[in-house]
Every structure is written in C-alpha cells, then in structure tokens.
Design a protein around this motif. Structure first.
Motif, PDB file in Angstrom:
ATOM      1  N   PHE A  60      43.512  34.102  56.208  1.00 24.10           N
ATOM      2  CA  PHE A  60      43.672  33.455  54.909  1.00 24.10           C
ATOM      3  C   PHE A  60      42.318  33.350  54.205  1.00 24.10           C
ATOM      4  CE2 PHE A  60      43.344  29.747  52.192  1.00 24.10           C
ATOM      5  CZ  PHE A  60      44.476  29.838  51.389  1.00 24.10           C
ATOM      6  N   SER A  61      41.289  32.931  54.943  1.00 20.66           N
ATOM      7  CA  SER A  61      39.964  32.740  54.350  1.00 20.66           C
ATOM      8  C   SER A  61      39.409  34.042  53.802  1.00 20.66           C
ATOM      9  CB  SER A  61      39.010  32.162  55.402  1.00 20.66           C
ATOM     10  OG  SER A  61      39.489  30.934  55.910  1.00 20.66           O
ATOM     11  N   GLU A  62      39.535  35.107  54.559  1.00 18.40           N
ATOM     12  CA  GLU A  62      39.020  36.404  54.114  1.00 18.40           C
ATOM     13  C   GLU A  62      39.758  36.896  52.873  1.00 18.40           C
ATOM     14  OE1 GLU A  62      37.457  38.170  58.415  1.00 18.40           O
ATOM     15  OE2 GLU A  62      39.462  38.674  57.687  1.00 18.40           O
ATOM     16  N   ARG A  63      41.069  36.733  52.861  1.00 25.01           N
ATOM     17  CA  ARG A  63      41.852  37.186  51.709  1.00 25.01           C
ATOM     18  C   ARG A  63      41.545  36.327  50.478  1.00 25.01           C
ATOM     19  NH1 ARG A  63      47.743  38.258  54.646  1.00 25.01           N
ATOM     20  NH2 ARG A  63      47.210  40.274  55.568  1.00 25.01           N
ATOM     21  N   ALA A  64      41.409  35.023  50.673  1.00 30.33           N
ATOM     22  CA  ALA A  64      41.112  34.135  49.551  1.00 30.33           C
ATOM     23  C   ALA A  64      39.714  34.413  49.002  1.00 30.33           C
ATOM     24  CB  ALA A  64      41.240  32.676  49.990  1.00 30.33           C
ATOM     25  N   ASP A  65      38.769  34.712  49.891  1.00 38.25           N
ATOM     26  CA  ASP A  65      37.413  35.053  49.440  1.00 38.25           C
ATOM     27  C   ASP A  65      37.438  36.250  48.494  1.00 38.25           C
ATOM     28  OD1 ASP A  65      35.799  33.098  50.619  1.00 38.25           O
ATOM     29  OD2 ASP A  65      35.685  34.174  52.534  1.00 38.25           O
ATOM     30  N   VAL A  66      38.214  37.256  48.868  1.00 34.11           N
ATOM     31  CA  VAL A  66      38.311  38.457  48.035  1.00 34.11           C
ATOM     32  C   VAL A  66      39.027  38.148  46.721  1.00 34.11           C
ATOM     33  CG1 VAL A  66      39.293  40.772  47.861  1.00 34.11           C
ATOM     34  CG2 VAL A  66      38.237  40.025  50.001  1.00 34.11           C
ATOM     35  N   ALA A  67      40.133  37.438  46.815  1.00 37.16           N
ATOM     36  CA  ALA A  67      40.942  37.152  45.631  1.00 37.16           C
ATOM     37  C   ALA A  67      40.200  36.273  44.624  1.00 37.16           C
ATOM     38  CB  ALA A  67      42.245  36.470  46.052  1.00 37.16           C
ATOM     39  N   LEU A  68      39.369  35.351  45.135  1.00 33.68           N
ATOM     40  CA  LEU A  68      38.716  34.384  44.255  1.00 33.68           C
ATOM     41  C   LEU A  68      37.247  34.703  43.990  1.00 33.68           C
ATOM     42  CD1 LEU A  68      40.259  31.139  45.808  1.00 33.68           C
ATOM     43  CD2 LEU A  68      41.018  32.377  43.766  1.00 33.68           C
ATOM     44  N   GLY A  69      36.740  35.770  44.619  1.00 30.54           N
ATOM     45  CA  GLY A  69      35.357  36.154  44.396  1.00 30.54           C
ATOM     46  C   GLY A  69      34.362  35.095  44.823  1.00 30.54           C
ATOM     47  N   THR A  70      34.552  34.525  46.005  1.00 32.93           N
ATOM     48  CA  THR A  70      33.692  33.433  46.475  1.00 32.93           C
ATOM     49  C   THR A  70      32.404  33.918  47.145  1.00 32.93           C
ATOM     50  OG1 THR A  70      34.644  33.339  48.703  1.00 32.93           O
ATOM     51  CG2 THR A  70      35.782  32.095  46.951  1.00 32.93           C
ATOM     52  N   GLY A  71      32.301  35.221  47.352  1.00 30.70           N
ATOM     53  CA  GLY A  71      31.129  35.724  48.065  1.00 30.70           C
ATOM     54  C   GLY A  71      31.162  35.412  49.556  1.00 30.70           C
ATOM     55  N   GLY A  72      32.361  35.185  50.079  1.00 27.97           N
ATOM     56  CA  GLY A  72      32.507  34.918  51.514  1.00 27.97           C
ATOM     57  C   GLY A  72      32.344  33.462  51.897  1.00 27.97           C
ATOM     58  N   LEU A  73      32.312  32.548  50.923  1.00 27.32           N
ATOM     59  CA  LEU A  73      32.091  31.126  51.209  1.00 27.32           C
ATOM     60  C   LEU A  73      33.119  30.545  52.167  1.00 27.32           C
ATOM     61  CD1 LEU A  73      30.693  28.379  50.589  1.00 27.32           C
ATOM     62  CD2 LEU A  73      32.377  28.107  48.758  1.00 27.32           C
ATOM     63  N   LEU A  74      34.396  30.795  51.901  1.00 22.39           N
ATOM     64  CA  LEU A  74      35.448  30.180  52.715  1.00 22.39           C
ATOM     65  C   LEU A  74      35.395  30.661  54.167  1.00 22.39           C
ATOM     66  CD1 LEU A  74      38.389  30.318  50.151  1.00 22.39           C
ATOM     67  CD2 LEU A  74      36.882  28.385  50.677  1.00 22.39           C
TER      68      LEU A  74
END
Length: 282
Positions: free
Chosen positions: A60-74
């Motif tokens: 979930f974290s990896e997919r959300a990082d990509v979807a939201l452009g967090t730079g891998g924060l989550l």
C-alpha cells in the motif's frame, strides 16, 4: 474512535503516517475512494489508515507513494510505524537489530523471528491470543526488512535440533518454514547452524540469547523472559556470552551439514504423504 479532523500527527508514528497520507491525498485532489481505486484497495481502508485504525502495508505504501508523488515518504515511514507497534519492551530490540552490523542468535525450541515465515509467525503469536493476529504478524515480519538494506547485518543463527521437530502450526507450515531456512544456503550474510541432540551438555543450557555487534558502539547481549526483555552492555556478561557463543558454534553442525539435516527432517517428517498409487493423501 479517533476523528479525522482531530488526528494528532505527534501522537504516534501511525498517527503521523495517517496525517501525511491524508495531507498528500487532499493536495492531489483525490477522495479516499478515488485513491483506493488507484492503489487497488477500498476507500474505507484508506480512511482507516488515515485515522490510525489500520496498519498500512508495504505494498500500500509503495503504491500510495507513486500515486501521490510523495518521493517515497510513506515507505520510509513504514519502518517506524511497524516498530512502534511492537510491545513496548521489545521496541529497543528492534532498534538494535536495525543498527547492528552483526547479529548472533541462539534458540533451542523455535526459529528466530527474523527467519520466520508468515504462517509460522502467526502460529507462534496466536498461542493464547488471536486478537489482531494479521497485524501483529505483519509487524513481526517487518523486522526482516533489515536484510534488504544496502549493507545488511551478518546474521548467524544457531538453532536447536528440537526446533526442527517442534510442530508449530501444521505440517505444511513446518515444511514451508524449513524450506525457508534452506533458501539461505547460498547467502553468506545469513548463516544457519543446527545444534544436534547428540551434542549433549552444551554452553547454552542456561537459555537462549542474542548478541548484537555494532560498528562503533559496545556489543550488547539480549535475553528474554515472559513479557520482558533484558539487553545489557555489561562487559563481563558480553564476554561470557561471546565465549558461550563460540563454543556453541563449534559444537553445532557445519553450515552444509545443518542444511542437510534440515532438508532431511523437512522431507521425512513434513514431506507430502502419498497413498500406494502415488497420489497425495488429503
């Protein structure tokens, strides 16, 4: 139930994760349902994670990082989240595991947590307590991510032969667990030795223990009781346990012979049973 508008990001790593997930989602102009469809989960699950009522997974974290452009924060936060969910007395041990350059473990009756499969870990954690078992299992398995670091620790495990025969879970669980141990045969950083019954009296009769060595800090010995852990950097204790560990390694089977014993027990005790026609027995 924690209300989403009053979620305190300073309350815990899990709350902070949820706060950041919500902040990035809203900045992207997405509803919980929309984000859920992008990362292949329900909007309800997104909401539960945002309000710190559900643990996020690595996927979930990896997919959300990509979807939201967090730079891998989550994904980076996830390690802190998982560690914070461990029992309070064990959190320091997880930190030691994460910082150590070398770990030596000695356990007689079960496989060490850093080497456990999901089914085996669930069977261990489920004894007397089935509550939140999936989340508790995920938290234990998250500790194994130390082996995915650019410079993972060198890990030595001395396992008592009894651990190979103690049927934790069902036959399939044990077969998978022993196969998992064998999967490290060609990994020079994860080394498994079996202390056979034939050793008799040995230097570890007083109980299991773990040794943690660090790049610049003093070594630490860790022992465990029911609901409590006892790490110590006392030089005399470290010296004594280091000597004991040396003797246990000398008494244990070689890496090759240990693998052969694990493979033999896996096939003979937990192998697939077949009828006279060669078909698997249900």
């Amino acid at each position: 139930m924690t209300h989403i508008n009053t979620l305190d990001p300073g309350a815990s790593p899990l709350d902070y994760y949820g706060f950041e997930l919500r902040r990035y989602r809203e900045a992207a102009g997405l509803t919980q349902k929309q984000l859920g469809s992008i990362v292949y989960c329900t909007g309800s699950l997104v909401g539960q994670i945002e309000t710190a009522r559900k643990l996020p997974t690595l996927q979930f974290s990896e997919r959300a990082d990509v979807a939201l452009g967090t730079g891998g924060l989550l994904s980076r936060l996830l390690e802190l989240v998982m560690r914070s969910q461990l029992p309070g007395w064990f959190q320091q041990v997880a930190e030691l595991e994460a910082r150590a350059v070398e770990i030596g473990t000695f356990h007689t009756h079960m496989v060490h947590g850093l080497l456990q499969t999901p089914a085996y870990a669930g069977a261990v954690l489920g004894v007397l307590d089935q509550s939140n078992l999936d989340d508790r299992t995920a938290v234990r398995l998250a500790r194994q991510r130390i082996f995915e670091k650019a410079e993972p620790p060198v890990f030595w495990a001395i396992v008592g032969e009894a651990a190979l025969y103690q049927e934790i879970g069902d036959t399939q669980t044990m077969r998978e667990q022993l196969a998992h141990l064998l999967s490290f045969e060609d990994n020079p950083r994860i080394n498994i030795q079996v202390l056979p019954f034939s050793t008799g009296a040995h230097a570890g009769l007083t109980g299991p223990f773990d040794l943690f060595r660090f790049a610049s800090d003093p070594s630490i010995v860790y022992t465990e009781g029911y609901g409590s852990g006892h790490p110590t950097a006392n030089p005399d204790t470290v010296k004594d346990c280091s000597l004991r560990y040396d003797h246990l390694q000398a008494a244990a089977l070689s890496l090759k012979d240990s693998a052969e014993l694990i493979r033999r027990v896996m096939e003979e005790r937990y192998g697939e049973q077949r009828d006279s026609g060669g078909d698997p027995v249900a």
